[in-house]
Enzyme design. Structure first.
Site, mmCIF file in Angstrom:
data_model
loop_
_atom_site.group_PDB
_atom_site.id
_atom_site.type_symbol
_atom_site.label_atom_id
_atom_site.label_comp_id
_atom_site.label_asym_id
_atom_site.label_seq_id
_atom_site.Cartn_x
_atom_site.Cartn_y
_atom_site.Cartn_z
ATOM 1 N N ASP A 51 13.117 -2.924 -1.643
ATOM 2 C CA ASP A 51 12.337 -3.687 -0.655
ATOM 3 C C ASP A 51 12.431 -5.190 -0.919
ATOM 4 O O ASP A 51 12.088 -5.652 -1.994
ATOM 5 C CB ASP A 51 10.870 -3.229 -0.690
ATOM 6 C CG ASP A 51 10.130 -3.567 0.591
ATOM 7 O OD1 ASP A 51 10.175 -4.742 1.015
ATOM 8 O OD2 ASP A 51 9.516 -2.667 1.175
ATOM 9 N N SER A 92 7.782 -4.810 6.714
ATOM 10 C CA SER A 92 8.334 -3.581 6.139
ATOM 11 C C SER A 92 8.094 -2.363 7.030
ATOM 12 O O SER A 92 8.892 -1.424 7.006
ATOM 13 C CB SER A 92 7.731 -3.307 4.760
ATOM 14 O OG SER A 92 8.179 -4.265 3.842
ATOM 15 N N GLU A 269 12.289 4.136 -3.041
ATOM 16 C CA GLU A 269 12.063 2.708 -2.775
ATOM 17 C C GLU A 269 11.751 1.942 -4.065
ATOM 18 O O GLU A 269 10.874 2.343 -4.836
ATOM 19 C CB GLU A 269 10.897 2.514 -1.807
ATOM 20 C CG GLU A 269 10.733 1.031 -1.451
ATOM 21 C CD GLU A 269 9.393 0.670 -0.833
ATOM 22 O OE1 GLU A 269 9.361 -0.340 -0.108
ATOM 23 O OE2 GLU A 269 8.386 1.352 -1.072
ATOM 24 N N ASP A 316 15.237 -3.661 3.139
ATOM 25 C CA ASP A 316 14.745 -3.598 4.520
ATOM 26 C C ASP A 316 14.666 -4.989 5.156
ATOM 27 O O ASP A 316 14.605 -5.128 6.366
ATOM 28 C CB ASP A 316 13.389 -2.876 4.577
ATOM 29 C CG ASP A 316 12.374 -3.420 3.575
ATOM 30 O OD1 ASP A 316 12.755 -4.185 2.662
ATOM 31 O OD2 ASP A 316 11.184 -3.079 3.704
ATOM 32 N N HIS A 317 14.694 -6.033 4.313
ATOM 33 C CA HIS A 317 14.621 -7.437 4.753
ATOM 34 C C HIS A 317 14.640 -8.279 3.488
ATOM 35 O O HIS A 317 14.584 -7.722 2.383
ATOM 36 C CB HIS A 317 13.310 -7.722 5.515
ATOM 37 C CG HIS A 317 12.124 -7.298 4.723
ATOM 38 N ND1 HIS A 317 11.635 -8.031 3.660
ATOM 39 C CD2 HIS A 317 11.389 -6.164 4.760
ATOM 40 C CE1 HIS A 317 10.644 -7.374 3.105
ATOM 41 N NE2 HIS A 317 10.476 -6.220 3.747
ATOM 42 N N HIS A 407 8.430 -13.008 4.615
ATOM 43 C CA HIS A 407 9.820 -12.534 4.665
ATOM 44 C C HIS A 407 10.709 -13.557 5.374
ATOM 45 O O HIS A 407 10.199 -14.450 6.044
ATOM 46 C CB HIS A 407 9.911 -11.215 5.445
ATOM 47 C CG HIS A 407 9.113 -10.103 4.845
ATOM 48 N ND1 HIS A 407 8.880 -8.918 5.494
ATOM 49 C CD2 HIS A 407 8.491 -9.990 3.644
ATOM 50 C CE1 HIS A 407 8.160 -8.111 4.717
ATOM 51 N NE2 HIS A 407 7.891 -8.754 3.595
HETATM 52 ZN ZN LIG Z 1 9.805 -4.520 2.964
#
Ligand SMILES: [Zn+2]
Length: 445
Positions: A51, A92, A269, A316-317, A407
């Site tokens: 993540d 997320s 994760e 995811d980013h 993010h």
């Molecule tokens: Zn995330």
């Protein structure tokens, strides 16, 4: 290496001069696999999500780790776009929903499209054809990324609802992570309205574990492992607890799920790389990236032996807008973070009430000497901002820069290993992943 570079640059010049004939040589990471391999139906899939992990994290981690190619570098296939239905910068929940279901949704939404209709995840589809399924995370197991694979809620904050959905449907055979409070009822120190979900799980045949030791003792086909009230400990501070590492949880999940002859789908994760990014804690980011790579090694070791397992890895980013170098100098030193032995949060906890031991604690935990001005800044700071200020002082010594506390929208690297991994070459949208995985497993709609 050097030869290739020269050829390319000469080629560039000849092209400018108008000569078009040249032979293209595919880089080894995107070489097409033999036909026979891509026709094979993949039995198991291990999807791994670091993540918040971007190319900057990958570069810093490589230097932190000595500069050689990492376990993931060798499996690089392409890049992935991360935007959500509501923003170019995803959260997320929306990112995970895209990666799990193939549907873009609004930030904050779990397992539903923007109109609120539930969408099926790749885990649901694998479950439907009789495969075992698992979710492993270092956050609460009810946190956004694991949740998108097996629940549907309008807001990611409804973690008690997510736990209830897991235990109503019981389709996930292995759940390992934090989040005890969402499974226990009030009487037992939790927040669950629907009664004690751990007892419910045990009645349904799950073995329950709450420590490394009790996890190792499980030997059944269904395991519920909850190792912390909320999120698990950062890898830097894990030795203060009885919690298993991400690689131990990954190994146990694979062993348990592999008892199913039909195969399995497992999502793992590395949840806290993102948390470290939000906190600007570069050492935490690197140490949790390291823990994630160790889990990748477990997955790859299994896949290499099994020969019928596809491993897919993508963040995811990006989180924090991390840089490699910065501060107006041509310097990067992430390797100095190897000397850091605690998270910023853990260091600030050790500061005494009159804040006279700051320099001493920081020296002991990081080997860095703070300047008198830095000590003063920490002493006079609002206590809520102290951790981040300390983290930024340490980041600066490693020349790791940060541009935001949330993010960013950059593309992230996409890695794959095993049969059908060549499908992941090139630039993909995050919504492509479940379709590519379903193709590899030959799952019907
Ligand atoms: Zn995330």
């Amino acid at each position: 290496m050097k030869k290739t570079w020269i050829t390319t640059s000469v080629l560039g010049m000849t092209l400018v001069a108008g000569v078009t004939a040249y032979t293209y040589e595919a880089p080894r990471h995107v070489e097409a696999k033999p036909q026979t391999e891509s026709k094979k139906k993949v039995k198991n899939v291990i999807m791994m999500i670091p993540d918040g992990y971007s190319a900057s994290y990958a570069t810093n981690y490589r230097w932190y780790n000595g500069g050689d190619e990492t376990e993931l570098d060798r499996q690089l296939k392409g890049m992935m776009r991360t935007y959500s239905a509501s923003s170019k910068v995803t959260d997320s929940a929306a990112a995970g929903t895209a990666m799990a279901t193939g549907t873009k949704t609004n930030n904050g939404t779990i397992g539903m499209n923007p109109s609120g209709q539930e969408v099926e995840s790749i885990l649901d589809r694998a479950d439907r054809v009789g495969k075992s399924t698992g979710l492993v995370a270092t956050s609460a197991i009810t946190h956004a990324t694991p949740a998108v694979f097996a629940s549907h809620v309008a807001s990611r904050a409804n973690e008690a609802d997510i736990a209830k959905q897991y235990m109503d449907e019981m389709k996930v055979d292995v759940l390992l992570g934090g989040g005890q409070k969402y499974f226990f009822d009030k009487e037992n120190g939790g927040v669950q309205e629907a009664g004690n979900l751990v007892k419910k799980a045990e009645r349904a045949g799950y073995q329950y574990a709450d420590s490394l030791e009790s996890l190792q003792e499980t030997d059944g086909r269904k395991v519920l492992g909850l190792f912390a009230e909320e999120g698990m400990a950062p890898e830097l501070d894990r030795e203060l607890t009885k919690q298993p590492s991400l690689s131990t949880m990954t190994k146990k999940a694979i062993q348990t799920l592999n008892k199913d002859k039909e195969g399995f789908f497992l999502m793992v994760e590395g949840s806290q790389i993102d948390w470290a990014g939000h906190a600007h804690d570069a050492a935490w980011a690197m140490k949790d990236s390291d823990a994630f790579h160790k889990a990748v090694k477990e997955a790859m070791r299994f896949a290499a032996k099994d020969k019928n397992t596809l491993v897919v890895v993508a963040g995811d980013h990006e989180t924090g807008g991390m840089t490699v170098g910065g501060y107006d100098e041509y310097v990067a030193k992430p390797e100095v973070l190897k000397n850091v032995k605690a998270t910023g949060d853990q260091m600030v906890r050790q500061f005494n009430d009159d804040l006279t031991n700051i320099a001493e604690i920081v020296k002991q935990e990081t080997s860095f000497d703070l300047t008198a001005q830095e000590v003063k800044t920490l002493q006079t700071a609002d206590s809520k901002k102290r951790v981040m200020l300390l983290n930024e002082m340490i980041s600066k010594r490693a020349y790791v820069g940060w541009t935001t506390t949330v993010h960013t929208g950059v593309d992230v690297p996409l890695y794959a290993y095993g049969p059908h991994s060549d499908q992941f070459a090139g630039l993909h949208d995050n919504t492509d992943l479940p379709g590519l995985i379903a193709n590899a497993m030959k799952l019907k709609k």
